[in-house]
Design an enzyme around this catalytic site. Structure first.
Site, PDB file in Angstrom:
ATOM      1  N   GLU A 106       0.736  -1.199  -0.052  1.00 20.29           N
ATOM      2  CA  GLU A 106      -0.017   0.120   0.142  1.00 20.29           C
ATOM      3  C   GLU A 106       0.809   1.215   0.091  1.00 20.29           C
ATOM      4  OE1 GLU A 106      -3.649   2.259   2.622  1.00 20.29           O
ATOM      5  OE2 GLU A 106      -1.998   0.852   3.649  1.00 20.29           O
ATOM      6  N   ASP A 166      -5.302   3.007  -1.806  1.00 20.50           N
ATOM      7  CA  ASP A 166      -6.149   3.950  -1.126  1.00 20.50           C
ATOM      8  C   ASP A 166      -6.348   5.134  -1.755  1.00 20.50           C
ATOM      9  OD1 ASP A 166      -7.018   5.597   1.084  1.00 20.50           O
ATOM     10  OD2 ASP A 166      -6.329   3.991   2.532  1.00 20.50           O
ATOM     11  N   GLU A 210     -11.870   3.128   5.741  1.00 23.42           N
ATOM     12  CA  GLU A 210     -10.876   3.395   6.420  1.00 23.42           C
ATOM     13  C   GLU A 210     -10.670   4.634   6.927  1.00 23.42           C
ATOM     14  OE1 GLU A 210      -6.168   1.790   7.001  1.00 23.42           O
ATOM     15  OE2 GLU A 210      -6.588   3.197   5.361  1.00 23.42           O
ATOM     16  N   GLN A 234      -9.397   0.926  -0.426  1.00 21.27           N
ATOM     17  CA  GLN A 234      -9.600   1.509   0.727  1.00 21.27           C
ATOM     18  C   GLN A 234      -9.919   2.994   0.597  1.00 21.27           C
ATOM     19  OE1 GLN A 234      -6.169   0.778   3.068  1.00 21.27           O
ATOM     20  NE2 GLN A 234      -7.128  -0.758   4.408  1.00 21.27           N
TER      21      GLN A 234
END
Length: 257
Positions: A143, A178, A240, A204
């Site tokens: 990530e 993300d 998140e 996310q």
């Protein structure tokens, strides 16, 4: 509509850890994720998953350096043995909880470290984690994280993430994308996501600035969610974010779906 799961490291903090599984299910979520489940035995978590018919989507490897408190064990050549021990623990939990993936951890460059040595150490550790996770049918995820929130984070853009995947050259390494981090670092969210879709196994999101729930910032998430469907993304999409109030009061965006 994307499959939305709740990140109970961030959300439902009004409750004790195990009770967050119940709270997420009451709110309507069918899946959950959490960075650090390790304070609870796997059986106790399994019971909550079974009770609530929940899918445990991802966890993180426990890669905090015990000396500095930074999550960058993967970058340190003198701590490979510790990283491998943490991989074993992550594999145990991921297999027991039925996860689809594990965030294998990157972290900020250690103070005084040679960037090239740190990067090669990371790639070697990533391959090791990918091998071990493949044995239990779980994806190794990387990530990119923005350098505003975490200065010095070694991989902070989608291009750097894809380069790491190429350098690892392992069939079980994938991108965890993300939208919050990538809005801060590069923008072009939908265009970039579409380009990288074959390498993405988990998504996310949070709004920015503030990292709060959708609708509190500049990212138009109804459009994002629509495009995920149109692009054919079928994986899980993890909420998140830091709720701006009680978690249950921050879910208007979810109810609208």
């Amino acid at each position: 509509m994307p499959k939305i799961n709740a990140n109970i490291q961030f959300m439902f903090n009004e409750y004790e850890l195990l009770d967050r599984y119940d709270a997420a299910a009451r709110a309507g979520f069918k899946g959950v994720e959490i960075q650090a489940p390790y304070s609870e035995p796997t059986r106790a978590i399994q019971e909550r998953l079974e009770r609530n018919n929940l899918k445990h989507v991802i966890i993180n490897l426990p890669v905090t350096d015990p000396e500095t408190g930074l999550g960058n064990l993967a970058l340190q050549p003198d701590k490979v043995g510790i990283y491998q021990e943490r991989v074993a623990l992550g594999v145990e939990y991921a297999a027991a909880l039925g996860c689809i993936g594990v965030n294998t951890g990157i972290g900020p460059l250690p103070e005084g470290a040679d960037p090239e040595i740190a990067y090669q150490t990371y790639i070697d550790n990533l391959r090791y984690a990918a091998d071990e996770l493949a044995k239990v049918g779980v994806h190794a995820l990387i990530e990119p994280i923005n350098t505003q929130d975490q200065p010095g984070f070694l991989i902070s853009t989608s291009a750097q993430g894809m380069q790491a995947i190429a350098d690892a050259n392992h069939p079980n390494v994938f991108l965890q994308y993300d939208f919050y981090h990538m809005q801060i670092m590069e923008g072009r969210l939908v265009e970039t996501f579409g380009e990288l879709l074959p390498s993405i196994k988990h998504v996310q999101f949070a709004d920015t600035p503030g990292r709060n729930e959708p609708g509190t910032g500049e990212i138009h998430y109804p459009f994002i969610f629509q495009k995920l469907d149109e692009l054919g993304y079928t994986g899980w999409t993890g909420a998140e974010y830091n709720p701006s109030g009680r978690t249950e009061d921050s879910l208007d965006w979810f109810r609208a779906l």
